[in-house]
Design an enzyme around this catalytic site. Structure first.
Site, PDB file in Angstrom:
ATOM      1  N   ASP A 117       0.787  -1.397   0.065  1.00 34.28           N
ATOM      2  CA  ASP A 117      -0.234   0.060   0.108  1.00 34.28           C
ATOM      3  C   ASP A 117       0.868   1.407  -0.022  1.00 34.28           C
ATOM      4  OD1 ASP A 117      -2.483   1.117  -0.225  1.00 34.28           O
ATOM      5  OD2 ASP A 117      -2.906   1.573   1.954  1.00 34.28           O
ATOM      6  N   ASP A 155      -3.550  -4.004  -5.579  1.00 32.17           N
ATOM      7  CA  ASP A 155      -2.974  -2.915  -5.773  1.00 32.17           C
ATOM      8  C   ASP A 155      -1.482  -2.580  -6.339  1.00 32.17           C
ATOM      9  OD1 ASP A 155      -5.429  -1.872  -4.645  1.00 32.17           O
ATOM     10  OD2 ASP A 155      -4.735  -1.118  -2.788  1.00 32.17           O
ATOM     11  N   ASP A 305     -12.018   0.941   5.028  1.00 30.38           N
ATOM     12  CA  ASP A 305     -11.077   1.423   4.080  1.00 30.38           C
ATOM     13  C   ASP A 305      -9.672   2.046   4.718  1.00 30.38           C
ATOM     14  OD1 ASP A 305     -12.393   0.103   1.758  1.00 30.38           O
ATOM     15  OD2 ASP A 305     -13.581   1.793   1.696  1.00 30.38           O
TER      16      ASP A 305
END
Length: 332
Positions: A117, A155, A305
């Site tokens: 991330d 991601d 989230d």
């Protein structure tokens, strides 16, 4: 855009006791006397011990029967198990064994790439490349010969294309390619490399070379919309374009967990706990599109989230947000 960390266990303390799988894979949650069991619907495995199942039991016991019924719209559906901590082998083995005993297929997420991330809400991952390779080996060993859908590193590719400076692109793509190749050594594994969502890298051509470097040729396909809110129609159209750009023949899966009302357009960080969203199409392989292998609930609905719009830490169960998703759902 980013995939918020999903926890493997309940992140906030809740009362109530989770049940166990009943005959034929029927998941039962504890609740008030006479409460109906939560049904394990579809071909994918439903974990009976999720935050949603526990919340439903707690609310039923406290008299919030209507709210319990709505949250059971989440609890009775198959959701992915996110593996994001050291030593994943035992948990992977437990999940594939439980699923096999119920005659179902689990959905697992490998989420431990270094610089995960890019240091944002779900920061973490392996300390270095060697540790990641060892982690993937433990994950794959845990799978054994059991069937499983495995989503590889939400991601990681799209974030690199979008300019993540924390990770070295060459190393990251090499590690992803290693993960795909190692997981595909397990005969029951269907492996999907994450490719972001339809709004993140709108020009799908920019994904082609990174996905190739990341091992898409050996994967069963790619995953779209993980932890995001783009509609199924938009994601499917984008997926077909990306498949063509990759040379044709690649299949894909779509995360439909929270896309029932589509994407939020009302402010900053539309991917992070947006208001007014809803559960989407329940998990199934019956998509009506030969290129779409499944609609999956990869993101676990009701888990935050990140710390935005009043939300708790990424991956933490957020009961009122979950309730809103379920209230607004039309097809669950």
């Amino acid at each position: 855009m980013r995939a918020a960390l999903a926890t493997a266990t309940l992140a906030t303390a809740l009362t109530g006791t989770a049940g166990a799988a009943g005959p034929g894979g029927t998941a039962r949650t504890a609740g008030a006397a006479g409460a109906p069991p939560v049904q394990a619907a579809g071909e994918f495995w439903v974990n009976p011990d999720t935050p949603a199942a526990r919340q439903a039991a707690t609310w039923r016991e406290s008299g919030r029967t209507s709210d319990a019924l709505f949250v059971e719209r989440i609890a009775r559906r198959a959701q992915a198990e996110w593996l994001h901590k050291e030593n994943p082998g035992d948990l992977v083995r437990a999940r594939v064994d439980e699923a096999a005993a119920a005659g179902r297929t689990p959905v697992l997420v490998a989420y431990f790439v270094p610089h995960r991330d890019c240091g944002d809400y779900s920061a973490g991952g392996a300390r270095d490349a060697d540790r990641y390779r060892a982690w993937i080996d433990a994950f794959a060993t845990g799978l054994g010969t059991r069937p499983a859908y495995v989503i590889v590193e939400p991601d990681a590719v799209a974030q690199q294309i979008a300019g993540c400076q924390a990770a070295d692109a060459s190393e990251r793509y090499g590690l992803l390619a290693h993960a795909v190749a190692r997981l595909k050594q397990q005969p029951g594994a269907k492996v999907y490399l994450d490719a972001g969502n339809a709004s993140w890298i709108p020009d799908e051509g920019r994904l082609v070379e990174p996905l190739r470097l990341a091992g898409i040729a050996r994967a069963d396909g790619f995953a779209l919309n993980v932890s995001n809110y783009r509609t199924t129609a938009e994601s499917t159209e984008y997926g077909h374009r990306l498949a063509r750009a990759l040379g044709g023949g690649k299949h894909f899966v779509v995360d439909t967990s929270r896309n029932g009302n589509g994407a939020y357009t009302g402010g900053d960080k539309p991917w992070c706990n947006p208001p007014g969203r809803a559960l989407g199409t329940p998990p199934t392989t019956r998509t009506g599109d030969p290129a779409v292998d499944a609609y999956l609930w990869v993101k676990r609905p009701g888990e935050s989230d990140g710390t935005c719009r009043g939300g708790p830490a990424a991956g933490t169960w957020w009961p009122e947000y979950a309730l809103g998703l379920a209230h607004r759902a039309r097809n669950t």
